[in-house]
Design an enzyme around this catalytic site. Structure first.
Site, PDB file in Angstrom:
ATOM      1  N   GLU A 107       0.827  -1.210   0.000  1.00  0.00           N
ATOM      2  CA  GLU A 107       0.000   0.000   0.000  1.00  0.00           C
ATOM      3  C   GLU A 107       0.861   1.260   0.000  1.00  0.00           C
ATOM      4  O   GLU A 107       0.687   2.145  -0.815  1.00  0.00           O
ATOM      5  CB  GLU A 107      -0.929   0.007   1.221  1.00  0.00           C
TER       6      GLU A 107
ATOM      7  N   LYS B 161      17.424   7.859  12.042  1.00  0.00           N
ATOM      8  CA  LYS B 161      17.440   8.431  13.385  1.00  0.00           C
ATOM      9  C   LYS B 161      18.267   9.714  13.409  1.00  0.00           C
ATOM     10  O   LYS B 161      19.282   9.824  12.716  1.00  0.00           O
ATOM     11  CB  LYS B 161      18.040   7.436  14.387  1.00  0.00           C
TER      12      LYS B 161
ATOM     13  N   SER C  61      18.699  11.478  18.811  1.00  0.00           N
ATOM     14  CA  SER C  61      18.044  10.224  19.172  1.00  0.00           C
ATOM     15  C   SER C  61      19.059   9.104  19.387  1.00  0.00           C
ATOM     16  O   SER C  61      18.944   8.311  20.330  1.00  0.00           O
ATOM     17  CB  SER C  61      17.044   9.831  18.079  1.00  0.00           C
TER      18      SER C  61
ATOM     19  N   ARG D 177      21.183   6.116  27.401  1.00  0.00           N
ATOM     20  CA  ARG D 177      20.142   5.404  28.147  1.00  0.00           C
ATOM     21  C   ARG D 177      20.474   3.927  28.316  1.00  0.00           C
ATOM     22  O   ARG D 177      20.203   3.328  29.361  1.00  0.00           O
ATOM     23  CB  ARG D 177      18.806   5.564  27.435  1.00  0.00           C
TER      24      ARG D 177
ATOM     25  N   ASP E  64      18.531  -0.098  14.618  1.00  0.00           N
ATOM     26  CA  ASP E  64      17.407   0.584  13.966  1.00  0.00           C
ATOM     27  C   ASP E  64      17.726   2.027  13.619  1.00  0.00           C
ATOM     28  O   ASP E  64      16.842   2.870  13.554  1.00  0.00           O
ATOM     29  CB  ASP E  64      16.152   0.516  14.843  1.00  0.00           C
TER      30      ASP E  64
ATOM     31  N   GLU F 296      16.416  -1.751   9.819  1.00  0.00           N
ATOM     32  CA  GLU F 296      15.238  -2.388  10.396  1.00  0.00           C
ATOM     33  C   GLU F 296      14.062  -2.177   9.446  1.00  0.00           C
ATOM     34  O   GLU F 296      13.730  -1.039   9.099  1.00  0.00           O
ATOM     35  CB  GLU F 296      14.885  -1.802  11.760  1.00  0.00           C
TER      36      GLU F 296
ATOM     37  N   GLU G 193      -1.564   4.384  18.917  1.00  0.00           N
ATOM     38  CA  GLU G 193      -0.872   4.075  20.166  1.00  0.00           C
ATOM     39  C   GLU G 193       0.297   5.030  20.398  1.00  0.00           C
ATOM     40  O   GLU G 193       0.528   5.517  21.504  1.00  0.00           O
ATOM     41  CB  GLU G 193      -0.368   2.631  20.127  1.00  0.00           C
ATOM     42  N   HIS G 194       1.042   5.313  19.327  1.00  0.00           N
ATOM     43  CA  HIS G 194       2.192   6.214  19.439  1.00  0.00           C
ATOM     44  C   HIS G 194       1.747   7.613  19.883  1.00  0.00           C
ATOM     45  O   HIS G 194       2.372   8.229  20.754  1.00  0.00           O
ATOM     46  CB  HIS G 194       2.908   6.293  18.097  1.00  0.00           C
TER      47      HIS G 194
END
Length: 243
Positions: free
Chosen positions: A84, A91, A95, A102, A118, A185, A200-201
């Protein structure tokens, strides 16, 4: 290998304004947990980061070209196109460095390359669940594509209802002094899965990940509805093909 190659690549010039914004409130909060030595090492990465990111940008171009060829072939020879739409993202410096801090990744390019798979990402949205696996098989069957890892969240959804097929692939990017293996990814999902994931995001972003229980329950219910819709659409699709 990329470190050796990138040292000979012509610099891209000054970082773009968005890439200069290394420290945001979120990043600063993460960096505050680091020692002075680790923090200075992370900041030192910025100077050469554009060259480090170049192969990832080229890898996205390579995979997007492969998917574009598949789309044209499906449309021309198979009378249907299972894809579709497709989008990609690289990134940002901010980020990547925030993730380094982290997750406690050693502040070196080789460590970042090994731990963060990713940096280059592509999302392929398909019409039906069967199309997701069909496109995955067609892409990963190519000789220059190596499958590093696969997480099938369609067969085994996350607890919150998230569904998608995630594949970490490695492809060669041909620079002036030879090929460089780069990971990308690739996420493949249906339209219904993509709509749910987008919602959801937005919810998690709005509530800064502290989502009220009633909304989480609603999301889980919506995931079931989306899965039911995918099942019904797949069934109708099979009926049409048989006819």
């Amino acid at each position: 290998m990329v470190d050796d190659v990138s040292s000979d690549v012509v610099p891209l010039g000054p970082l773009e304004p968005t890439d200069k914004r290394i420290v945001t409130e979120t990043t600063e909060a993460v960096f505050e947990q680091l020692g002075e030595s680790a923090l200075s090492e992370i900041y030192a990465l910025r100077d050469d980061f554009a060259r480090f990111m170049m192969p990832y940008k080229f890898a996205i171009d390579e995979v997007m070209t492969k998917i574009s060829i598949l789309r044209e072939e499906f449309s021309a020879l198979h009378a249907e196109n299972p894809i579709e739409h497709v989008n990609s993202r690289l990134k940002t410096t901010e980020s990547v460095l925030e993730k380094v801090a982290r997750k406690g990744i050693a502040p070196s390019y080789s460590a970042i390359r090994a731990a963060i798979t990713d940096i280059a990402g592509i999302r392929v949205v398909c019409s039906f669940v069967s199309d997701v696996y069909r496109v995955f098989d067609a892409l990963t069957a190519q000789d220059d594509v190596r499958v590093v890892a696969v997480k099938d969240y369609i067969a085994n959804p996350k607890a919150n209802g998230y569904k998608s097929l995630h594949a970490i692939i490695e492809i060669p990017v041909f620079l002036s002094d030879g090929p460089v293996p780069v990971t990308v990814e690739v996420q493949l999902r249906t339209v219904a899965m993509d709509f749910w994931a987008s919602l959801e995001h937005k919810i998690y972003y709005k509530y800064d990940a502290d989502v009220p229980a009633e909304l989480l329950a609603g999301l889980r219910e919506a995931a079931d509805v989306a899965a039911d819709l995918d099942g019904k659409m797949e069934s109708l699709h099979r009926e049409v093909r048989r006819a």
